[in-house]
Design a protein around this motif. Structure first.
Motif, PDB file in Angstrom:
ATOM      1  N   LEU A 180     -69.367 -10.673 -16.048  1.00 12.73           N
ATOM      2  CA  LEU A 180     -70.819 -10.528 -16.073  1.00 12.73           C
ATOM      3  C   LEU A 180     -71.442 -11.362 -17.192  1.00 12.73           C
ATOM      4  N   PRO A 181     -72.462 -12.185 -16.887  1.00 17.62           N
ATOM      5  CA  PRO A 181     -73.181 -12.916 -17.942  1.00 17.62           C
ATOM      6  C   PRO A 181     -73.852 -11.927 -18.901  1.00 17.62           C
ATOM      7  N   VAL A 182     -73.911 -12.278 -20.175  1.00 17.64           N
ATOM      8  CA  VAL A 182     -74.445 -11.331 -21.167  1.00 17.64           C
ATOM      9  C   VAL A 182     -75.892 -10.966 -20.892  1.00 17.64           C
ATOM     10  N   ASP A 183     -76.676 -11.896 -20.300  1.00 16.52           N
ATOM     11  CA  ASP A 183     -78.077 -11.557 -20.061  1.00 16.52           C
ATOM     12  C   ASP A 183     -78.263 -10.653 -18.853  1.00 16.52           C
ATOM     13  N   LYS A 184     -77.181 -10.318 -18.160  1.00 15.51           N
ATOM     14  CA  LYS A 184     -77.231  -9.351 -17.072  1.00 15.51           C
ATOM     15  C   LYS A 184     -76.866  -7.949 -17.544  1.00 15.51           C
ATOM     16  N   PHE A 185     -76.430  -7.831 -18.806  1.00 20.94           N
ATOM     17  CA  PHE A 185     -76.103  -6.515 -19.344  1.00 20.94           C
ATOM     18  C   PHE A 185     -77.386  -5.728 -19.529  1.00 20.94           C
ATOM     19  N   TYR A 186     -77.468  -4.557 -18.894  1.00 26.30           N
ATOM     20  CA  TYR A 186     -78.627  -3.693 -19.077  1.00 26.30           C
ATOM     21  C   TYR A 186     -78.704  -3.298 -20.551  1.00 26.30           C
ATOM     22  N   GLY A 187     -79.863  -3.531 -21.179  1.00 30.53           N
ATOM     23  CA  GLY A 187     -80.027  -3.226 -22.590  1.00 30.53           C
ATOM     24  C   GLY A 187     -79.961  -4.457 -23.471  1.00 30.53           C
ATOM     25  N   VAL A 188     -79.521  -5.584 -22.927  1.00 31.92           N
ATOM     26  CA  VAL A 188     -79.511  -6.840 -23.675  1.00 31.92           C
ATOM     27  C   VAL A 188     -80.750  -7.630 -23.278  1.00 31.92           C
ATOM     28  N   GLY A 189     -81.712  -7.712 -24.179  1.00 34.59           N
ATOM     29  CA  GLY A 189     -82.943  -8.432 -23.904  1.00 34.59           C
ATOM     30  C   GLY A 189     -82.793  -9.928 -24.128  1.00 34.59           C
ATOM     31  N   LYS A 190     -83.896 -10.653 -23.942  1.00 36.87           N
ATOM     32  CA  LYS A 190     -83.860 -12.104 -24.054  1.00 36.87           C
ATOM     33  C   LYS A 190     -83.455 -12.557 -25.450  1.00 36.87           C
ATOM     34  N   VAL A 191     -83.978 -11.894 -26.473  1.00 38.73           N
ATOM     35  CA  VAL A 191     -83.692 -12.296 -27.851  1.00 38.73           C
ATOM     36  C   VAL A 191     -82.215 -12.101 -28.164  1.00 38.73           C
ATOM     37  N   THR A 192     -81.681 -10.925 -27.801  1.00 44.69           N
ATOM     38  CA  THR A 192     -80.263 -10.654 -28.074  1.00 44.69           C
ATOM     39  C   THR A 192     -79.362 -11.568 -27.254  1.00 44.69           C
ATOM     40  N   ALA A 193     -79.740 -11.806 -26.001  1.00 46.36           N
ATOM     41  CA  ALA A 193     -78.939 -12.698 -25.151  1.00 46.36           C
ATOM     42  C   ALA A 193     -78.894 -14.099 -25.747  1.00 46.36           C
ATOM     43  N   ALA A 194     -80.041 -14.574 -26.242  1.00 45.95           N
ATOM     44  CA  ALA A 194     -80.080 -15.904 -26.861  1.00 45.95           C
ATOM     45  C   ALA A 194     -79.212 -15.937 -28.114  1.00 45.95           C
ATOM     46  N   LYS A 195     -79.247 -14.865 -28.884  1.00 47.04           N
ATOM     47  CA  LYS A 195     -78.428 -14.781 -30.090  1.00 47.04           C
ATOM     48  C   LYS A 195     -76.950 -14.809 -29.745  1.00 47.04           C
ATOM     49  N   MET A 196     -76.575 -14.084 -28.686  1.00 52.17           N
ATOM     50  CA  MET A 196     -75.184 -14.069 -28.243  1.00 52.17           C
ATOM     51  C   MET A 196     -74.726 -15.469 -27.826  1.00 52.17           C
ATOM     52  N   LYS A 197     -75.565 -16.148 -27.062  1.00 56.08           N
ATOM     53  CA  LYS A 197     -75.196 -17.481 -26.570  1.00 56.08           C
ATOM     54  C   LYS A 197     -75.068 -18.478 -27.712  1.00 56.08           C
ATOM     55  N   GLN A 199     -73.900 -17.842 -30.454  1.00 60.07           N
ATOM     56  CA  GLN A 199     -72.613 -17.548 -31.076  1.00 60.07           C
ATOM     57  C   GLN A 199     -71.446 -17.822 -30.131  1.00 60.07           C
ATOM     58  N   GLY A 200     -71.739 -18.467 -28.992  1.00 62.22           N
ATOM     59  CA  GLY A 200     -70.685 -18.797 -28.049  1.00 62.22           C
ATOM     60  C   GLY A 200     -70.240 -17.641 -27.187  1.00 62.22           C
ATOM     61  N   LEU A 201     -71.106 -16.632 -27.060  1.00 64.96           N
ATOM     62  CA  LEU A 201     -70.793 -15.446 -26.269  1.00 64.96           C
ATOM     63  C   LEU A 201     -71.621 -15.496 -24.989  1.00 64.96           C
ATOM     64  N   PHE A 202     -70.991 -15.842 -23.879  1.00 64.74           N
ATOM     65  CA  PHE A 202     -71.718 -16.044 -22.631  1.00 64.74           C
ATOM     66  C   PHE A 202     -71.423 -14.982 -21.568  1.00 64.74           C
ATOM     67  N   THR A 203     -70.275 -14.335 -21.653  1.00 64.51           N
ATOM     68  CA  THR A 203     -69.873 -13.343 -20.655  1.00 64.51           C
ATOM     69  C   THR A 203     -69.291 -12.109 -21.330  1.00 64.51           C
ATOM     70  N   GLY A 204     -69.059 -11.081 -20.503  1.00 68.96           N
ATOM     71  CA  GLY A 204     -68.415  -9.889 -21.024  1.00 68.96           C
ATOM     72  C   GLY A 204     -67.051 -10.201 -21.620  1.00 68.96           C
ATOM     73  N   ALA A 205     -66.337 -11.143 -21.012  1.00 70.87           N
ATOM     74  CA  ALA A 205     -65.018 -11.519 -21.533  1.00 70.87           C
ATOM     75  C   ALA A 205     -65.123 -12.053 -22.952  1.00 70.87           C
ATOM     76  N   ASP A 206     -66.174 -12.821 -23.232  1.00 73.12           N
ATOM     77  CA  ASP A 206     -66.374 -13.341 -24.589  1.00 73.12           C
ATOM     78  C   ASP A 206     -66.621 -12.208 -25.576  1.00 73.12           C
ATOM     79  N   LEU A 207     -67.450 -11.249 -25.166  1.00 78.76           N
ATOM     80  CA  LEU A 207     -67.730 -10.103 -26.036  1.00 78.76           C
ATOM     81  C   LEU A 207     -66.469  -9.282 -26.298  1.00 78.76           C
TER      82      LEU A 207
END
Length: 365
Positions: A180-197, A199-207
């Motif tokens: 699952l892409p991080v921006d599809k995680f319920y509870g992860v908004g645009k700002v947090t998703a951008a912050k994750m990306k 940091q090289g975190l694009f999917t659940g596997a990365d997290l």
């Protein structure tokens, strides 16, 4: 051994727009936008029909932008009384199968059918029956997600919209979350998703590579939640009776207000809405808060605590006006005003709607 829950998340498809198209044949098959009208400064899109979504129109988008994307769109103001009546009928369908119903808004809810009333036993079959009842009885469609917890069921309901049903079983959850892409995680908004990306975190596997301590270090308290849900762990129960924390209403104006008399008149209208909701749900609060957004989008809130809890219209109006007058200057330009009553001092009616529902898209004239 803990029994695995059977959770269904039901999400109505383009709810407000679908009700309008159902009730008004002339809107059917056409791009329809429900929300603020694009005239003047313009409002905000509450929801759009699937015909309008094909042009990129989305909820919370400025209506002017929606008009540019879809010049042929039909704009209508929301009819919340109608939507609430339909929502109640949907709730009655849910209650045929379980009393463990947690409404999130007028158009979506969690259901725990671990022990369903009719002894069906299959959450998938129950979801199918609910969807069919909504279609047959209300001439509307809903999408459903079925899984063993709320988080996964919520994501699943969005997988095959509209009119979809997605089941994610226990053995599939971790693999599903990893992809699952991080921006599809319920509870992860645009700002947090951008912050994750960043940091090289694009999917659940990365997290999943991060320890819980690392997640908390990077994302604060929410990091502990992300750590669990990326592994498919969500122990939250379906809560039928959520406590109402506030009741409010707000309005964004087509043109800036500059005169105190105009502002006071708008406050009176908002106070009337809040008063009616407090009476409807048998609530009294001690704290009155106003929200002011200026033309430069600067926003402030001001509150006052009363000696006794109240739902009296005169008290709400007087408190709101006093708060506004204390903040007023001759050179202020106001684009939005809001009133909220909170700090309730009585036992809650178990049938009271959540604060999210009570505030839902009240900012339309």
């Amino acid at each position: 051994m803990q029994v695995k829950r059977k959770i269904i998340h039901i999400d109505m498809d383009a709810f407000y727009a679908s009700v309008e198209q159902r009730d008004n044949p002339e809107y059917r098959g056409k791009p329809l936008v429900v929300g603020g009208l694009p005239e003047g400064r313009g409002g905000v899109v509450a929801t759009a029909s699937y015909e309008a979504r094909k042009f990129g129109v989305r909820s919370a988008m400025p209506s002017k932008q929606a008009l540019k994307l879809c010049p042929q769109a039909i704009f209508v103001r929301p009819r919340f009384t109608a939507y609430k009546e339909v929502s109640q009928k949907i709730r009655e369908i849910f209650s045929r199968y379980t009393d463990l119903i947690e409404p999130l808004s007028l158009d979506e809810a969690y259901l725990d059918v671990t022990a369903d009333k009719q002894g069906i036993g299959s959450a998938i079959e129950i979801a199918q029956q609910i969807k069919q009842a909504i279609k047959t009885e209300l001439n509307l469609t809903a999408s459903a997600g079925v899984s063993v917890n709320k988080f996964v069921a919520k994501i699943a309901s969005d997988m095959q919209k509209p009119d979809g049903l997605t089941f994610i079983g226990p053995s599939s959850i971790e693999r599903f979350m990893e992809q699952l892409p991080v921006d599809k995680f319920y509870g992860v908004g645009k700002v947090t998703a951008a912050k994750m990306k960043q940091q090289g975190l694009f999917t659940g596997a990365d997290l999943k590579y991060l320890s819980e301590a690392e997640m908390i270090s990077r994302f604060g308290k929410a990091g502990a939640f992300y750590y669990k849900i990326v592994r498919g762990i969500d122990d939250r129960e379906v809560q039928p009776h959520r406590e109402t924390k506030s009741v409010g209403a707000e309005d964004t104006f087509a043109f800036d207000l500059t005169i105190i008399e105009e502002m006071n008149a708008e406050l009176e209208k908002l106070a009337q809405k809040v008063h009616e909701r407090l009476i409807r749900y048998n609530l009294k609060g001690r704290t009155v808060t106003i929200k002011i957004k200026y033309s430069d989008f600067k926003q402030i809130t001001r509150s006052i605590s009363l000696a006794e809890p109240t739902n009296a219209l005169e008290t709400i109006i007087k408190s709101a006006k006093n708060l506004l007058n204390a903040s007023f200057t001759d050179d202020c330009y106001i684009r939005l005003l809001g009133i909220t009553v909170s700090n309730f001092q009585i036992s809650q009616n178990p049938n009271v709607l959540t604060s999210d529902q009570l505030d839902l898209f009240t900012n339309y004239k």
